[in-house]
Design an enzyme around this catalytic site. Sequence first.
Site, PDB file in Angstrom:
ATOM      1  N   GLU A   1      -9.454   3.212   1.885  1.00  0.00           N
ATOM      2  CA  GLU A   1      -8.937   3.463   0.824  1.00  0.00           C
ATOM      3  C   GLU A   1      -7.378   2.412  -0.007  1.00  0.00           C
ATOM      4  OE1 GLU A   1      -7.882   5.063   3.092  1.00  0.00           O
ATOM      5  OE2 GLU A   1      -5.731   4.782   2.538  1.00  0.00           O
TER       6      GLU A   1
ATOM      7  N   ASP B   1      -2.473  10.482   3.670  1.00  0.00           N
ATOM      8  CA  ASP B   1      -4.069   9.674   3.790  1.00  0.00           C
ATOM      9  C   ASP B   1      -5.241  11.232   4.544  1.00  0.00           C
ATOM     10  OD1 ASP B   1      -6.571   8.121   3.632  1.00  0.00           O
ATOM     11  OD2 ASP B   1      -5.778   6.621   5.543  1.00  0.00           O
TER      12      ASP B   1
ATOM     13  N   LYS C   1       0.444  -1.312   0.108  1.00  0.00           N
ATOM     14  CA  LYS C   1       0.297  -0.085  -0.069  1.00  0.00           C
ATOM     15  C   LYS C   1       0.879   1.390   0.031  1.00  0.00           C
ATOM     16  CE  LYS C   1      -2.896   2.714   3.586  1.00  0.00           C
ATOM     17  NZ  LYS C   1      -3.747   2.790   3.769  1.00  0.00           N
TER      18      LYS C   1
ATOM     19  N   ARG D   1      -7.936  -0.436   1.236  1.00  0.00           N
ATOM     20  CA  ARG D   1      -8.233  -2.255   0.792  1.00  0.00           C
ATOM     21  C   ARG D   1      -8.397  -1.651  -0.738  1.00  0.00           C
ATOM     22  NH1 ARG D   1     -12.366  -2.428   5.131  1.00  0.00           N
ATOM     23  NH2 ARG D   1     -10.534  -0.986   6.153  1.00  0.00           N
TER      24      ARG D   1
ATOM     25  N   ASP E   1       1.314   6.049   5.571  1.00  0.00           N
ATOM     26  CA  ASP E   1       0.587   5.554   5.295  1.00  0.00           C
ATOM     27  C   ASP E   1       1.709   4.606   3.665  1.00  0.00           C
ATOM     28  OD1 ASP E   1      -1.880   4.179   5.429  1.00  0.00           O
ATOM     29  OD2 ASP E   1      -3.303   5.943   4.355  1.00  0.00           O
TER      30      ASP E   1
ATOM     31  N   ASP F   1     -12.337   7.189   3.366  1.00  0.00           N
ATOM     32  CA  ASP F   1     -11.236   6.549   4.094  1.00  0.00           C
ATOM     33  C   ASP F   1     -11.039   5.049   3.894  1.00  0.00           C
ATOM     34  OD1 ASP F   1      -9.196   7.371   6.032  1.00  0.00           O
ATOM     35  OD2 ASP F   1     -10.057   7.778   8.036  1.00  0.00           O
TER      36      ASP F   1
ATOM     37  N   LYS G   1      -9.835  12.978   8.059  1.00  0.00           N
ATOM     38  CA  LYS G   1      -9.994  12.244   9.586  1.00  0.00           C
ATOM     39  C   LYS G   1     -10.131  13.724  10.157  1.00  0.00           C
ATOM     40  CE  LYS G   1      -6.864   8.585   7.663  1.00  0.00           C
ATOM     41  NZ  LYS G   1      -7.101   7.466   8.733  1.00  0.00           N
TER      42      LYS G   1
HETATM   43  N1  BES Z   1      -4.476   4.746   6.946  1.00  0.00           N
HETATM   44  C1  BES Z   1      -5.977   4.439   7.595  1.00  0.00           C
HETATM   45  C2  BES Z   1      -5.060   3.740   8.684  1.00  0.00           C
HETATM   46  C3  BES Z   1      -4.557   4.197  10.101  1.00  0.00           C
HETATM   47  C4  BES Z   1      -4.689   4.560  11.103  1.00  0.00           C
HETATM   48  C5  BES Z   1      -3.095   4.181   9.614  1.00  0.00           C
HETATM   49  C6  BES Z   1      -3.682   5.035  11.858  1.00  0.00           C
HETATM   50  C7  BES Z   1      -2.009   4.010  10.742  1.00  0.00           C
HETATM   51  C8  BES Z   1      -2.987   4.577  11.808  1.00  0.00           C
HETATM   52  C9  BES Z   1      -6.759   3.423   7.225  1.00  0.00           C
HETATM   53  O1  BES Z   1      -6.521   3.947   5.626  1.00  0.00           O
HETATM   54  C10 BES Z   1      -8.163   4.187   7.204  1.00  0.00           C
HETATM   55  O2  BES Z   1      -7.893   5.202   7.400  1.00  0.00           O
HETATM   56  N2  BES Z   1      -8.838   3.146   7.481  1.00  0.00           N
HETATM   57  C11 BES Z   1      -9.802   3.296   8.552  1.00  0.00           C
HETATM   58  C12 BES Z   1     -10.496   2.659   8.276  1.00  0.00           C
HETATM   59  C13 BES Z   1     -12.896   2.288   8.536  1.00  0.00           C
HETATM   60  C14 BES Z   1     -12.620   3.832   7.503  1.00  0.00           C
HETATM   61  C15 BES Z   1     -12.924   1.601   7.788  1.00  0.00           C
HETATM   62  C16 BES Z   1      -9.441   3.321   9.740  1.00  0.00           C
HETATM   63  O3  BES Z   1      -8.695   2.467  10.196  1.00  0.00           O
HETATM   64  O4  BES Z   1     -10.255   3.462  10.252  1.00  0.00           O
HETATM   65 ZN    ZN Z   2      -4.458   4.748   4.761  1.00  0.00          ZN
HETATM   66 MN    MN Z   3      -7.629   5.783   5.021  1.00  0.00          MN
END
Ligand code: BES
Ligand code: ZN
Ligand code: MN
Length: 495
Positions: free
Chosen positions: A340, A261, A256, A342, A279, A338, A268
């Site tokens: 994204e 992000d 990834k 996947r 990220d 968010d 966020k």
């Molecule tokens: N990059 C983030 C996950 C992340 C969060 C990595 C904090 C490192 C530290 C990912 O893209 C994300 O935003 N995931 C969301 C998914 C949700 C919207 C289903 C999450 O974890 O809140």
């Molecule tokens: Zn992310």
């Molecule tokens: Mn995200």
Amino acid sequence: MLTIRIKKDLKQLESDLLCIFSFEGSKQPEKLDLLDAKLKKKVLDAVKTFGFKSKIKEILLLEGSSKFKRLLLIGLGKKNKLTNDKVRLVSHLMIKQANALKVASVVAPVPGMDKYGNEAIEGALLADYQFKGLYQKEDKDKRHTLKTFTLLQKSPIAQKSVDELLTVFDAVQLAKDLVNLPSNIVTPTYLEKTAKEIVNGQKNVSIEVLSETDAEKKKMGAFLAVARGSKEPAKMIVMTYTGNPKDKNIYGVVGKGITFDSGGISLKPSAGMSLMKTDMAGSAAALGAFKAVCSLGLEVNLLVVIAATENMPGGEAYRPGDIITASNGKTIEVVNTDAEGRLVLADALVYAQSLGANKIIDMATLTGACIVAFGNIHTGLMGNNIDWSSRYLESSRQTGEKTWELPMDEEYDELIKSDICDMVNASEARKAGTIMGGKFLEQFIEKKTSWIHLDIAGTSYMDSAMGYLDKHATGTPIRTIVNLLKSEITSRSKK
Ligand code: BES
Ligand code: ZN
Ligand code: MN
């Protein structure tokens, strides 16, 4: 990088610092007989005077001799509790201390037992890394001073092993820099440039970088949806290394590469958003693994695919509610922009398989839920093939890059069901968030492919130091992947 020398004994050696290790409850520190009588007495007296217990990580600094200017005593804890990870820990501590003392050279026997030479070097190289930062004027006092580490080992490990470790850590340091640098520097184009530099000068390698227009032709609708909100051109970076043309297996390493992000339209919160420069840690690890594997000339075939883009809320950004189509034809309801990672991985995984990868590892900072579950300690592993997963887990036990498997039972398929198309990318319910990510990615894996997904959200970056991991990027899981591919070669030759 630190210069590593392996010597059998102290004869003719001099250094700014000599380390001596000591087990809790043993009569005297280890390898004390290496020292001359005067120095030996000094150590034994100090142990008594200062009540040195040799607890793990306990330290005592003493004045040395004309040959070894200072002496550092480091506790190892109980002998029967010594593990390869504890050797990394004390070795890391020793190098940290050496830099804090501003010395240029360290001599030390392998901490604890002679057989732990590799781990001692690993701990040292982990401590050696320093992110230079981006100051107008660098504070030279903060710069690491240590130049050489001389390891005393009765049966010395081969120079080849030392060189291999240096090669792997060179790749680890590259990945750490990529993750530590900010998003205005590390853009998808910067990742492309780095990939090209890695490939340059290597044998049996090739590189192909898909632009957004190329990705459109390949119908990578999920990757492109994420890319739309950003002005930075997105890149799908594909690198191949053919280290064993006779082998039918192609190992696929997919990363990834979200260089920032923001969350997109599902923006966020500001607090902590700056951390989202990290990220792209999955893609940094993929680049590092590639660099290490072809520099080592491992006899494997490796395909790396990196999905690099920003996730931004621009005027052309994809929206919550949009339904997009990935390159395998599957439709996705975007519940949350968010989620994204996947999406970009979906197209990267499909592409990796179309290019022949049959044993795949994808790496992603995919879910905050993984940090909720494991903190910064374990990487979350999900997979579709017990054998492939267990081989990865075994490798991670050897390297100390802790990994824990999460269940992928059919019942969890419910999580990604949509009532208007093939699947959702997220849900309001926030149940089993990490597994949901794994279940989503599984939709893009063919039955014949062995696949594991690694959620490195917690382990790729430390917000504070812990054990032998310093603050900031860790470079995980490059060491485990290289170790796994090496053991794949040995297990193949045994068959
Ligand atoms: N990059 C983030 C996950 C992340 C969060 C990595 C904090 C490192 C530290 C990912 O893209 C994300 O935003 N995931 C969301 C998914 C949700 C919207 C289903 C999450 O974890 O809140
Ligand atoms: Zn992310
Ligand atoms: Mn995200």
